[in-house]
Scaffold this active site. Structure first.
Site, PDB file in Angstrom:
ATOM      1  N   ASP A 164       0.929  -0.996  -0.381  1.00 35.35           N
ATOM      2  CA  ASP A 164      -0.074  -0.479   0.125  1.00 35.35           C
ATOM      3  C   ASP A 164       1.437   1.451  -0.132  1.00 35.35           C
ATOM      4  OD1 ASP A 164      -1.993   2.047   0.663  1.00 35.35           O
ATOM      5  OD2 ASP A 164      -2.678   1.280   2.543  1.00 35.35           O
ATOM      6  N   TYR A 205      -6.027  16.065  -9.748  1.00 35.59           N
ATOM      7  CA  TYR A 205      -5.082  14.826 -10.704  1.00 35.59           C
ATOM      8  C   TYR A 205      -3.821  15.795 -10.806  1.00 35.59           C
ATOM      9  CZ  TYR A 205      -3.282  11.809 -13.940  1.00 35.59           C
ATOM     10  OH  TYR A 205      -2.112  10.592 -14.313  1.00 35.59           O
TER      11      TYR A 205
END
Length: 262
Positions: free
Chosen positions: A60, A156
């Site tokens: 992760d 983004y």
């Protein structure tokens, strides 16, 4: 046929279970590297690792402890770490009119914090005194979105612009500290894979284009090369930056976007 260019080197690819990450793993393995596929998707990641004759670690990228454990496992299983491809990332489109701060935080957590933690643990492993300790290469995956103003991609684009700045500062720190690690990033153009198709659908849902096909056509119209990128073209750039052919290439952002971001 295997190209021996990266023979004897170990490369860890985050987000390696699908999309560009999977293609990076395949090209690095073809170039002779031992590949460690790192992802939260265990089943898909193990399939890719098996396909390229490599290893898999659960990772992760937003979690510091997960990075520490994942890099330690990769080094223990392969005997070293020479290349890190910080590929894991997410894209969620949204208009400023509807901005959700939780979505923005999630994008930055994966794309910016995840990339930063990767640099941290690669430096610790590759630098003098680390368990790998031979120096190496870090390749961060930014985006053409870092260099253009495309609607609905504010978070983004900002996160990928941050990846560019992080790259350059990391390269400078590595040099100042004598770590022997080159750090570069790539700006991929839009690729017709699952993420690219998802973006085209998002643009349509948000009312910015009448159809996904017209959204793609809008991107192509901004690209001098007149087409979308391919995954193989982006992966070729990764192999180049990982190799000795790029031994004096450091602290740069390499566009592989057909001229879209010029």
């Amino acid at each position: 046929m295997t190209d021996p260019e990266l023979t004897g080197r170990t490369a860890l690819v985050t987000g390696g279970a699908q999309g560009l990450g999977r293609k990076f793993a395949e090209h690095l393995a073809t170039a002779g590297a031992t590949v460690v596929v790192a992802d939260v998707q265990d089943d898909k990641g193990k399939e890719v690792a098996e396909r390229v004759g490599g290893h898999f670690v659960h990772l992760d990228v937003t979690d510091d402890a997960s990075w520490e454990a994942g890099v330690a496992q990769a080094v223990a299983e392969t005997g070293g770490l020479d290349v890190l491809v910080n590929n894991a990332g997410i894209e969620i489109a949204g208009l400023f009119l509807d901005l959700d701060p939780d979505v923005v935080r999630r994008i930055f957590d994966v794309n910016v914090v995840g990339t930063s933690l990767g640099i941290k643990h690669a430096f610790r492993a590759m630098g003098p005194g680390g368990p790998a300790g031979q120096g190496g290469v870090i390749i961060n995956i930014a985006s053409v979105a870092a260099t253009i103003a495309f609607p609905a991609l504010s978070a983004y684009s900002a996160s990928k612009s941050a990846v560019d700045r992080i790259t350059r500062i990391a390269a400078m720190e590595s040099g100042k500290l004598g770590l022997g690690v080159r750090v570069n990033c790539i700006y991929p153009g839009l690729v017709p894979n699952e993420m690219g198709a998802g973006l085209a659908n998002e643009m349509t849902t948000l009312g910015l284009f009448p159809s996904p096909e017209e959204a793609v056509a809008g991107v192509v119209a901004l690209t001098p090369s007149g087409r979308l990128a391919t995954e193989d073209e982006i992966a070729d750039a990764v192999v180049f930056l990982a190799s000795d052919r790029a031994r004096f290439v450091n602290g740069i952002g390499l566009p592989v976007d057909g001229g879209m971001g010029m």
